[in-house]
Design a protein around this motif. Structure first.
Motif, short mmCIF file in Angstrom:
data_model
loop_
_atom_site.label_atom_id
_atom_site.label_comp_id
_atom_site.label_asym_id
_atom_site.label_seq_id
_atom_site.Cartn_x
_atom_site.Cartn_y
_atom_site.Cartn_z
N ASN A 44 0.82 -1.22 0.00
CA ASN A 44 0.00 0.00 0.00
C ASN A 44 0.85 1.27 0.00
O ASN A 44 0.76 2.07 0.93
CB ASN A 44 -0.91 0.01 1.23
N TYR A 46 2.08 4.89 -0.19
CA TYR A 46 1.46 6.21 -0.07
C TYR A 46 -0.02 6.16 0.32
O TYR A 46 -0.78 7.06 0.00
CB TYR A 46 1.68 7.04 -1.34
N GLU A 47 -0.40 5.12 1.06
CA GLU A 47 -1.77 5.07 1.58
C GLU A 47 -1.83 5.37 3.07
O GLU A 47 -2.90 5.70 3.57
CB GLU A 47 -2.39 3.69 1.33
N PHE A 48 -0.69 5.27 3.77
CA PHE A 48 -0.70 5.41 5.22
C PHE A 48 0.35 6.40 5.70
O PHE A 48 1.40 6.54 5.10
CB PHE A 48 -0.43 4.06 5.90
N ASP A 52 -0.47 5.92 11.22
CA ASP A 52 -1.32 4.80 10.80
C ASP A 52 -0.57 3.48 10.93
O ASP A 52 -1.10 2.50 11.44
CB ASP A 52 -1.77 4.96 9.34
N LYS A 104 1.94 10.80 3.73
CA LYS A 104 1.78 9.39 3.37
C LYS A 104 3.15 8.84 2.97
O LYS A 104 3.97 9.53 2.38
CB LYS A 104 0.80 9.23 2.20
#
Length: 135
Positions: A44, A46-48, A52, A104
């Motif tokens: 994932n 650049y999603e978190f 996170d 992110k």
């Protein structure tokens, strides 16, 4: 709430990182912090944010149910948490971490061209992962 998030930053591997080529953290029974972080970030990009990822690791290691996570997250971040500079990915396994302008993140192997580009990018704040041993 205290935060560990970085913005427009690149975390280079630690000066005393023992590998020259990034390694996938090995599985040894129950998933380690490195295993959880690696799986989350490699699948994932650049999603978190760092927050996170750290909370996800805490929740997984504590076997929390996701419905409970709101209050647990507030409690978790009410105390100082170690930032991603102390991650085993950046200290031991040879992965750099790039944080975009939204905070992110994505990881890059130390031997990759992308890693080298981020490490040379003067528009990014450059920091090193924490050393494993005291100098």
């Amino acid at each position: 709430m205290k935060t560990t998030n970085y913005y427009n930053t690149f975390i280079e591997v630690a000066e005393d990182c023992p590998v020259k080529t990034a390694e996938v953290p090995p599985m040894r029974g129950e998933k380690t912090i490195a295993n959880i972080e690696f799986e989350l970030l490699i699948e994932n990009p650049y999603e978190f944010t760092s927050d996170d990822v750290l909370f996800h690791v805490y929740a997984a290691k504590s076997h929390l149910k996701t419905k409970d996570s709101g209050e647990e997250k507030m409690q978790f971040f009410s105390k100082e948490q170690a930032c991603f500079r102390s991650s085993p990915l950046t200290k031991r396994y040879g992965w750099g971490a790039h944080f975009n302008d939204e905070g992110k993140m994505a990881i890059y192997p130390v031997e990759s061209e992308e890693y080298q580009q981020f490490a040379r990018d003067k528009t990014l704040k450059q920091v090193k992962a924490m050393r494993s041993k005291k100098a």
